[in-house]
Enzyme design. Structure first.
Site, PDB file in Angstrom:
ATOM      1  N   ASP A  72       0.821  -1.210   0.000  1.00  0.00           N
ATOM      2  CA  ASP A  72       0.000   0.000   0.000  1.00  0.00           C
ATOM      3  C   ASP A  72       0.857   1.263   0.000  1.00  0.00           C
ATOM      4  O   ASP A  72       0.459   2.291  -0.553  1.00  0.00           O
ATOM      5  CB  ASP A  72      -0.930  -0.002   1.210  1.00  0.00           C
ATOM      6  CG  ASP A  72      -2.081  -0.993   1.059  1.00  0.00           C
ATOM      7  OD1 ASP A  72      -2.309  -1.459  -0.075  1.00  0.00           O
ATOM      8  OD2 ASP A  72      -2.751  -1.294   2.061  1.00  0.00           O
ATOM      9  N   ALA A 187      -6.584   2.836   7.576  1.00  0.00           N
ATOM     10  CA  ALA A 187      -5.131   2.903   7.753  1.00  0.00           C
ATOM     11  C   ALA A 187      -4.805   3.425   9.156  1.00  0.00           C
ATOM     12  O   ALA A 187      -5.295   2.901  10.151  1.00  0.00           O
ATOM     13  CB  ALA A 187      -4.518   3.776   6.652  1.00  0.00           C
TER      14      ALA A 187
END
Length: 290
Positions: A72, A187
């Protein structure tokens, strides 16, 4: 088709996945442009003989699609380079979690076939913009995940006076404050107790980091509202982290955060559903008793 390829430069053990990607694209006769730093890593460090029709630096490229191969973090770097170009990004995951880059190496061949058959969907993901007079932050003021305001080099908390559309919200006494997009809600924001927000929501999450109060909770606001932050610190400075890239700011710096005037286009396979990803990647709802 013309592809621009980004990748990380430290996963030497997973170089075979990069080699496979290039072979698949070459098989389809693709025009391949590669980030110069990644190409140097493949050629010099890994001794891979990969085809590249062109090399590029920074955001000096154009393509029909961008492919990010890594985790990511690599995807976020690619998104930063793409900026407002409007080029869709496909993420191939060779990292750990892979929430943005959610195509596994085992799915690569099938996914590339689907790309050439135009059998995929594109999701529009909102972006945050930071406005301030700090020249270092002006170089890259956009975030796909989050903008975090954090204490620096001190065990003392910072005070963050927060206003929404000019109206006072509260003054956070905390280790920091995270302003997250729906994409970024899974996140950093999630790790400090922030809410999970579905990607298409037109919202922004504001989540304190270790607040010194039992009465302060995360709050979700409309993404067309503007957030203004004034920070006080005993060390007279603080950190601003934009998608993980941080700079030190003086406490006199006023920060304004709002939705950017462009979005990031994320390529998704048709059967990749957000709620499925929550369960498989985040173990959402998992019960060891069952």
């Amino acid at each position: 088709m013309k592809f621009a390829i980004f990748g990380n430069t430290y996963q030497a053990k997973k170089s075979s996945h990069a080699a496979t990607l290039f072979k698949l694209l070459e098989k389809h006769g693709a025009e391949i442009c590669v980030c110069r730093e990644f190409h140097r890593f493949l050629k010099s460090d890994l001794k891979l003989n990969v085809k590249a029709d062109d090399l590029f630096d920074e955001n000096n490229f154009d393509a029909d699609m961008v492919i990010s191969i890594g985790g990511d973090g690599t995807f976020l770097k690619a998104a930063r380079r793409v900026g407002n170009k409007g080029i869709p990004i496909l993420g191939i995951n060779t990292g750990r979690l892979g929430f943005l880059a959610d195509v596994s190496p085992e799915e690569m061949e099938e996914t590339i076939e689907e790309v050439y058959q135009n059998h995929y969907t594109v999701e529009e993901r909102s972006v945050l913009q930071l406005l301030c007079d700090d020249k270092h932050l002006q170089n890259s003021p956009y975030a796909l995940n989050e903008i975090a305001i954090l204490k620096r080099d001190s065990s003392s908390m910072i005070s963050i006076r927060t206003a929404i559309n000019g109206a006072h919200l509260t003054t956070y006494q905390a280790d920091g404050l995270i302003i997250a997009t729906p994409t970024g809600s899974t996140a950093y924001s999630l790790s400090v107790g922030g809410p999970i927000i579905v990607p298409h929501s037109k919202t922004i999450a504001i989540t304190p980091v270790a607040p010194h109060s039992l009465n302060v909770r995360p709050i979700v606001i409309c993404d067309d509202w503007e957030i203004t932050l004034d920070v006080e610190s005993r060390s007279h400075n603080f950190l601003v982290a934009i998608d993980g890239s941080s700079e030190t700011c003086k406490e006199t710096t006023r920060l304004t955060i709002r939705r950017a005037d462009y979005s990031i286009k994320v390529v998704k396979r048709f059967y990749h559903i957000f709620f499925d990803t929550l369960r498989t990647k985040m173990m959402w709802g998992a019960d060891s008793r069952v």
